[in-house]
Design a protein around this motif. Structure first.
Motif, short mmCIF file in Angstrom:
data_model
loop_
_atom_site.label_atom_id
_atom_site.label_comp_id
_atom_site.label_asym_id
_atom_site.label_seq_id
_atom_site.Cartn_x
_atom_site.Cartn_y
_atom_site.Cartn_z
N GLU A 183 -2.52 -4.93 -1.73
CA GLU A 183 -1.37 -3.93 -1.41
C GLU A 183 -1.89 -2.55 -1.96
O GLU A 183 -1.55 -1.37 -1.33
CB GLU A 183 -0.19 -4.39 -2.15
CG GLU A 183 0.40 -5.81 -1.40
CD GLU A 183 1.56 -6.32 -1.75
OE1 GLU A 183 1.96 -5.91 -3.01
OE2 GLU A 183 2.20 -7.22 -1.48
N GLU A 184 -2.43 -2.40 -3.21
CA GLU A 184 -2.51 -1.24 -3.81
C GLU A 184 -3.82 -0.62 -2.87
O GLU A 184 -3.50 0.78 -2.55
CB GLU A 184 -3.19 -1.21 -5.28
CG GLU A 184 -3.68 0.01 -5.85
CD GLU A 184 -4.35 -0.12 -7.16
OE1 GLU A 184 -4.41 0.85 -7.59
OE2 GLU A 184 -4.67 -1.19 -7.56
N ARG A 239 -2.11 0.90 0.39
CA ARG A 239 -1.34 1.83 -0.23
C ARG A 239 -2.39 3.04 -0.29
O ARG A 239 -2.05 4.35 0.07
CB ARG A 239 -0.67 1.80 -1.43
CG ARG A 239 0.34 2.90 -2.07
CD ARG A 239 0.84 2.62 -3.07
NE ARG A 239 -0.18 2.47 -4.42
CZ ARG A 239 -0.86 3.38 -4.82
NH1 ARG A 239 -0.77 4.69 -4.45
NH2 ARG A 239 -1.55 3.15 -5.72
N SER A 246 -3.30 4.44 3.13
CA SER A 246 -2.42 5.04 3.80
C SER A 246 -2.16 6.61 3.20
O SER A 246 -1.95 7.30 4.23
CB SER A 246 -1.14 4.53 3.60
OG SER A 246 -1.28 3.03 4.32
N GLU A 247 -2.21 6.73 2.24
CA GLU A 247 -2.02 7.80 1.56
C GLU A 247 -3.18 9.11 1.76
O GLU A 247 -2.87 10.06 2.01
CB GLU A 247 -1.73 7.65 -0.08
CG GLU A 247 -0.22 7.14 -0.52
CD GLU A 247 -0.12 6.93 -1.95
OE1 GLU A 247 -1.21 7.26 -2.74
OE2 GLU A 247 0.72 6.42 -2.31
#
Length: 76
Positions: free
Chosen positions: A57-58, A61, A64-65
């Protein structure tokens, strides 16, 4: 389970093998796998399943960022 623990578990299981055919099949599998890994270029699939859910998940993220955000100043 850590890789070294898994290796020890496999050794323990192999010591229980009584069948010559099973032992031969295991040897053949290990030889073919070792030959492939030496020649094979690592890919993302090789890392599948080694991250915890939180780590995955990290990573999603972070991607995505950093990759899915357009910075207008970068295009000038």
């Amino acid at each position: 389970m850590h890789i070294e623990t898994r290796k020890l578990h496999l050794i323990e299981e192999m010591l229980k093998v009584k069948s010559e055919a099973t032992l031969s099949a295991l040897e053949k599998l290990l030889k073919s796998t070792n030959n492939k890994t030496v020649k094979k270029t690592p890919s993302l699939k090789d890392f599948s399943g080694i991250w915890s859910k939180d780590e995955a998940e990290e990573m999603e993220r972070i991607i995505s960022e950093s990759c899915e955000t357009i910075h207008p100043d970068d295009w000038k």
